[in-house]
Write an enzyme that holds these catalytic residues in place. Sequence first.
Site, PDB file in Angstrom:
ATOM      1  N   HIS A 391       0.723  -1.120   0.065  1.00 10.72           N
ATOM      2  CA  HIS A 391       0.015   0.075  -0.029  1.00 10.72           C
ATOM      3  C   HIS A 391       0.749   1.228  -0.036  1.00 10.72           C
ATOM      4  O   HIS A 391       0.274   2.399  -0.224  1.00 10.72           O
ATOM      5  CB  HIS A 391      -0.955  -0.164   1.212  1.00 10.72           C
ATOM      6  N   ASP A 395      -2.423   2.524  -4.406  1.00 16.31           N
ATOM      7  CA  ASP A 395      -3.676   2.555  -3.413  1.00 16.31           C
ATOM      8  C   ASP A 395      -4.565   1.497  -4.253  1.00 16.31           C
ATOM      9  O   ASP A 395      -4.431   1.085  -5.225  1.00 16.31           O
ATOM     10  CB  ASP A 395      -4.365   3.820  -3.484  1.00 16.31           C
TER      11      ASP A 395
END
Length: 414
Positions: A391, A395
Amino acid sequence: MATITMPQLGESVTEGTVLQWLKQPGDTVALDEPICEIETEKVTAELPSPFEGALGEILVPEGETVEVDAPLCTILETAASAPEPAPGPAAAPEPASVAAEAPAPGVDGSRAGVYSPVVQRLAAKHEIDLTAIAGSGRGGRVTRKDVQAIIDEREREAAAADGIPPAAAPLPLPEGEVVPTPEIATVAASDAYDVVPLSATRRKIGENMVRSTTEAPQAWMMVEADVTGLVDLRARERERFVGVDLTYLPYFASTVAHTLTDFPELNARWHGDELRRYRRVNLGIAIATERGLVVPVVPNARDLSVAGLARRIDDLVTRAHAGKLRLEDIEEGTFTVNNTGAFGSIASKPIVNHPQVGIVTMERVVRRPIVVEGDAIAIRSMMNVALSFDHRALDGAEAGGFLAALKERLEALG
């Protein structure tokens, strides 16, 4: 006299174990000829000699583990391979000298006619005339990479002749194939349990998994794809495919490689605090072996056809199980594919192969009833595709876009 040291067989590798000496003191050693077999936590590989001459002293016995750059042995070089002596008084001859069995370089220093045993075996296997190759090595010497380039070109031409397109879709290992479970050596600790000694490979796998899950905030998502067209395509192509068994994996790997073109944020690696996005797709293929999990790499996977990928993956799988992967086979992967469907899995959550930022799985192809065209129900071949990603690098929007595009490409096959 030259000294050969423990190489760094893989990124982050700090030590290696000498499994077996293939040469003994006094034996003739040709340039690039394997002299010993080395195991690290990432790969087991034969170490080629960068010199020709005779094996001198063995400095590390079989079974001993030493750090990278530690001296392993000495080589008593022949006059042809030894560096030019500095001007001065004549030096006393080496106590042991060996006449080179390989052809000596030409008078002008050219090594165009010198072929290592590795190159000769590879050329003989694929019926390649070494004298017709302009070598890229020192002094015009033909290297293994020169021969491999010709083999790769032949594969691309064969694939084009077969009419198999370069873009691809999904593929697990042959149905029903099960990776054999190795017998694990144990040390009796009591009547209630056994203590299982961990190999260097098993320990390193554990360390890498802990590092990956500790350093990277990993997210996960999954889509299901209707791969009925792919199943039909593979059934048709399998009939006329020669060389290796055509599974779903090359299709899937090819489709992933092409989808990454539109989502370069997933084709990336961490280098310290720097995130690098790569233009070429060096696709890692996760393989469960008797020694543990290894991830050899198919360089430039996007440039290969399904046929070329099938042959390359088959070669990597065969050598991975035999413990014959080379250093270049496991380096610089930019994204990883994991064929968990080979074990019957229908959903899994893979751990990102650090320092990469993404890994995708192809799960088992399952036939089940699906609602199609309004309220109609049909039996379709369905496959789940799961993605784990770092992450920090991207995203959910980018990850979801990648999965949606991959699903669309897979469903268009056939």
